[in-house]
Enzyme design. Structure first.
Site, short mmCIF file in Angstrom:
data_model
loop_
_atom_site.label_atom_id
_atom_site.label_comp_id
_atom_site.label_asym_id
_atom_site.label_seq_id
_atom_site.Cartn_x
_atom_site.Cartn_y
_atom_site.Cartn_z
CB CYS A 251 16.09 75.39 36.10
SG CYS A 251 17.73 75.73 35.01
CG ASP B 111 34.93 77.07 23.29
OD1 ASP B 111 34.05 77.54 22.55
OD2 ASP B 111 35.74 77.26 24.34
CB CYS C 209 26.62 84.97 41.09
SG CYS C 209 27.24 86.37 39.90
#
Length: 338
Positions: free
Chosen positions: A185, A131, A195
């Site tokens: 997935c 990062d 969410c």
């Protein structure tokens, strides 16, 4: 042992749970996807994502001399279910990655150890990133075969789940690349369904403007009132889509116990009373420090407003005339909601 086998051994001895290799030019579609993301405005106010797009979209241009990219995953898996912290209405829920020591410090130290080994063994040049540069670590990780980007856009692996930090070592050493990882997935949509703010317009796509992690960490100013109830007691980040992933049954124990620190679920009343000096002292050495006192106390006020706790009403009232206008408005909202 071959050089690659010894590299793998060194990486695991340094605390990494997975290591893979790809070429710097292994993600040719990244630039197109990045441009689409930016043009859709899904990055919100994170203007830095639109800077140095050429480097971000083409790792080969970041350091033209590099011949290989070594991608590594460092586990920070929690020892508890983070979703349980959402039931602690008078405490603040903090994203697992920020509950202890700043991961930049921990992962970079481990990366440098592996990088030094490469220099010593191969007489090659290296650059390490965690990062700290415009590097698209997630697509590189998939290209290097250590995992894939799930429907929640985070990287996960069949051997370690999705509680990992990613690090990259660019090197002039020629290494045989690994096969890219496929997506596993299947038909699962648990991460999308859980969410709280419907931040996923489609599988594998995230609209940061609706994401609680973005709203509590990156977004400055007042949070849209339509989203505030969905924040619940989340005061720094959100782990819902990560915590619900079934692949976490294979999660590997965190490689550094400093990830499990003192900031798991701090009392809202205590955080509401912090001034700038108190905030800096409380969160020294933590990634939380980057948002500053005002943004943290703003988030705390929203959490107080969502708590349903009459005991916290005086705490919010004490902030209604805060010197920061955003905090003061958030406090007034909390009082009205209670």
């Amino acid at each position: 042992m071959t050089f690659r086998a010894r590299l793998d051994a060194e990486a695991r001895a340094s605390g990494f749970v997975s290591v893979g290799v790809c070429r710097p030019d292994a993600i040719p579609d990244a630039k197109v996807r990045l441009h689409q993301y930016l043009s859709d405005g899904h990055h919100g106010t994170m203007s830095w994502m639109g800077e140095r797009v050429a480097w971000r979209g083409d790792p080969a241009s970041l350091w033209p001399e590099a011949r290989s990219v070594v991608m590594l995953a460092h586990s920070y898996a929690p020892e508890h279910d983070p979703l349980g912290d959402l039931d602690r209405a008078e405490d603040g829920a903090v994203s697992v990655y920020a509950q202890g020591r700043d991961y930049h410090d921990v992962v970079k130290k481990a990366l440098k150890r592996v990088a030094r080994w490469i220099v010593a063994e191969a007489d090659a040049e290296v650059k390490v990133f965690v990062d700290t540069a415009p590097v698209m670590e997630k697509p590189l990780a998939q290209a290097a075969g250590i995992g894939w980007q799930g429907k929640h856009t985070n990287v996960l692996g069949r051997d370690y789940g999705n509680w990992v930090f990613l690090g990259a070592i660019f090197t002039t050493q020629e290494l045989e690349p690994d096969a890219a990882e496929a997506e596993h997935c299947g038909s699962c949509t648990r991460c999308l369904d859980i969410c709280p703010t419907d931040a996923f317009p489609a599988p594998f796509r995230l609209d940061a403007r609706r994401c609680i992690s973005y709203l509590t960490i990156e977004h400055d100013g007042p949070v849209d009132e339509a989203f505030r109830p969905a924040l619940g007691n989340r005061i720094y980040g959100c782990d819902d889509c990560l915590a619900i992933c079934p692949w976490n049954k294979f999660a590997v124990r965190a490689s550094d116990l400093r990830y499990h620190g003192p900031h798991r679920a701090p009392p809202l009343a205590e955080l509401a009373g912090l001034d700038d000096a108190g905030f800096r002292a409380r969160f020294a050495g933590s990634p939380i420090k980057r948002i500053g006192r005002n943004r943290m106390v703003r988030n705390v006020c929203y959490a107080i407003g969502n708590s349903g706790s009459a005991r916290l009403k005086p705490v919010a009232q004490a902030l209604c005339d805060d010197a920061d206008s955003v905090v003061a408005e958030a406090a007034r909202w909390a009082v009205a909601r209670l």
